[in-house]
Scaffold this motif. Structure first.
Motif, PDB file in Angstrom:
ATOM      1  N   THR A 282       1.143   5.570  15.572  1.00  0.00           N
ATOM      2  CA  THR A 282       1.129   6.353  14.233  1.00  0.00           C
ATOM      3  C   THR A 282      -0.187   6.600  13.924  1.00  0.00           C
ATOM      4  OG1 THR A 282       1.017   4.579  12.762  1.00  0.00           O
ATOM      5  CG2 THR A 282       3.189   5.052  13.767  1.00  0.00           C
ATOM      6  N   PRO A 283      -0.444   8.010  12.918  1.00  0.00           N
ATOM      7  CA  PRO A 283      -1.642   7.995  12.323  1.00  0.00           C
ATOM      8  C   PRO A 283      -2.276   6.797  11.778  1.00  0.00           C
ATOM      9  CG  PRO A 283      -0.134   9.881  12.031  1.00  0.00           C
ATOM     10  CD  PRO A 283       0.644   8.719  12.475  1.00  0.00           C
ATOM     11  N   ALA A 284      -1.614   5.756  11.069  1.00  0.00           N
ATOM     12  CA  ALA A 284      -2.187   4.951  10.528  1.00  0.00           C
ATOM     13  C   ALA A 284      -2.600   3.997  11.548  1.00  0.00           C
ATOM     14  CB  ALA A 284      -1.081   4.153   9.543  1.00  0.00           C
ATOM     15  N   GLU A 285      -1.870   3.707  12.834  1.00  0.00           N
ATOM     16  CA  GLU A 285      -2.408   2.942  13.819  1.00  0.00           C
ATOM     17  C   GLU A 285      -3.682   3.438  14.405  1.00  0.00           C
ATOM     18  OE1 GLU A 285       1.755   0.881  15.049  1.00  0.00           O
ATOM     19  OE2 GLU A 285       1.213   2.894  15.941  1.00  0.00           O
TER      20      GLU A 285
ATOM     21  N   ALA B  77      -6.589   4.998   4.095  1.00  0.00           N
ATOM     22  CA  ALA B  77      -7.333   5.004   2.596  1.00  0.00           C
ATOM     23  C   ALA B  77      -6.500   5.256   1.411  1.00  0.00           C
ATOM     24  CB  ALA B  77      -8.458   5.962   2.534  1.00  0.00           C
ATOM     25  N   VAL B  78      -5.396   5.957   1.525  1.00  0.00           N
ATOM     26  CA  VAL B  78      -4.335   6.397   0.835  1.00  0.00           C
ATOM     27  C   VAL B  78      -3.007   5.630   1.301  1.00  0.00           C
ATOM     28  CG1 VAL B  78      -2.730   7.940  -0.334  1.00  0.00           C
ATOM     29  CG2 VAL B  78      -5.319   8.654   0.375  1.00  0.00           C
ATOM     30  N   ASP B  79      -2.386   4.922   0.155  1.00  0.00           N
ATOM     31  CA  ASP B  79      -1.342   3.873   0.509  1.00  0.00           C
ATOM     32  C   ASP B  79      -1.501   3.051   1.841  1.00  0.00           C
ATOM     33  OD1 ASP B  79       0.447   4.968  -1.420  1.00  0.00           O
ATOM     34  OD2 ASP B  79       0.931   6.646  -0.178  1.00  0.00           O
ATOM     35  N   PRO B  80      -2.528   1.904   1.425  1.00  0.00           N
ATOM     36  CA  PRO B  80      -3.111   1.409   2.770  1.00  0.00           C
ATOM     37  C   PRO B  80      -1.985   0.322   3.270  1.00  0.00           C
ATOM     38  CG  PRO B  80      -4.100   0.766   0.901  1.00  0.00           C
ATOM     39  CD  PRO B  80      -3.599   1.846   0.717  1.00  0.00           C
ATOM     40  N   ASN B  81      -2.102   0.133   4.779  1.00  0.00           N
ATOM     41  CA  ASN B  81      -1.522  -0.921   5.442  1.00  0.00           C
ATOM     42  C   ASN B  81      -2.158  -2.221   5.442  1.00  0.00           C
ATOM     43  OD1 ASN B  81       1.010   0.769   5.112  1.00  0.00           O
ATOM     44  ND2 ASN B  81       0.230   1.631   7.249  1.00  0.00           N
TER      45      ASN B  81
END
Length: 295
Positions: A121-124, A275-279
């Motif tokens: 995912t983009p977050a990963e 940076a936004v809604d961090p995991n």
């Protein structure tokens, strides 16, 4: 240690057999068992075991136990590792037997690895970039991944490391990690049974140590960080990755800093990912008073 002429002759005699050369090539790709080698080469277990003993006696292979299994692998560092590399360099570039062996080895591990892995995912991808950014200031060197799970950090960093070891208490996860590394072709990475609360490594063994989402799952996170600090070499870096799981960035960062301080480490400013809604939070810790920089 200087290698004598007698050592060289013994090494060459041990390697001078087609089956043993095939075994060397397979064990250079990753750690494997006798039963796996029997299936790949299609030879009897006693014959394979005899060849493996000769290679181990010559120092060309290492063996270790994990539960009920004995694993064999080429040495990752030192004179023995260099000897194996030199022997492998003598082989023709296109060798039908070795190519077929490699294909069979990978096929044997496919059952433990997703045939159609889910794309990151983009977050990963952001998490991977944050870890790589944290390691820009110095070589990875000797790497220890504590609580390796599916070896995601070893797959990310293994090729950058001179030696890489992942430890986990879960035998099933160790099997999966070995399969993942074998399919990825990361022969310099090794998987060992190990408890984060009491590691079986001498002090100062590793230049880079990773705690990947481990502190929040431990009943004694302070002991985990103390052990990580103990095996960290002077000037080394501890990379801490923690899932926020509903915690605030400030609260989780404060907890990470307190745990680091109790182990004699200085924690750099944690980075929230994304940076936004961090995991996750990613931070680097070094020995307090060290000249090494923390981000």
């Amino acid at each position: 240690m200087t290698q004598t002429l007698e050592d060289t002759v013994r090494l060459l005699k041990a390697a001078a057999d087609p089956t043993r050369l095939r075994l060397l090539a397979l064990c250079q790709r990753g750690e494997t068992t006798v039963s796996e080698l029997v299936a790949i080469l299609g030879q009897s277990q006693p014959r394979i075991s005899r060849h493996l003993k000769l290679l181990c006696d010559a120092g060309l292979l290492e063996r270790f136990r994990d539960g009920h299994w004995i694993y064999y692998r080429a040495p990752a560092t030192g004179t023995a590792a260099a000897s194996v590399r030199r022997v492998m360099e003598l082989l023709p570039e296109e060798t039908v037997e070795l190519a077929r062996d490699a294909e069979r080895a990978i096929a044997g591990h496919q059952g433990a690895v997703s045939a159609d892995p889910t794309p990151l995912t983009p977050a990963e991808r952001g998490l991977h970039r944050a870890v790589l950014d944290a390691l820009l200031t110095a070589p990875v060197g000797r790497l220890l991944d504590i609580g390796t799970g599916s070896a995601r950090m070893l797959k990310l960093l293994g090729r950058r490391a001179s030696r890489a070891v992942g430890v986990d208490t879960d035998a099933g996860k160790r099997l999966q990690a070995r399969a993942e590394l074998a399919v990825a072709g990361l022969g310099n990475c090794s998987i060992r049974p190990g408890d984060a609360h009491g590691l079986d490594f001498p002090a100062g063994s590793f230049d880079t140590v990773i705690l990947d989402e481990l502190l929040g799952r431990s009943e004694s996170p302070d002991r985990v960080v103390v052990e990580a600090a103990r095996v960290l070499a002077p000037g080394g870096r501890l990379i801490v990755i923690e899932a926020l799981s509903g915690k605030s960035v400030r609260g989780a960062g404060g907890q990470m800093a307190a745990l680091a301080a109790s182990a004699g480490l200085a924690l750099g400013r944690p980075r929230a990912v994304p940076a936004v809604d961090p995991n996750w939070l990613v931070a680097v810790a070094v020995a307090a008073g060290s000249d090494s920089k923390v981000a």
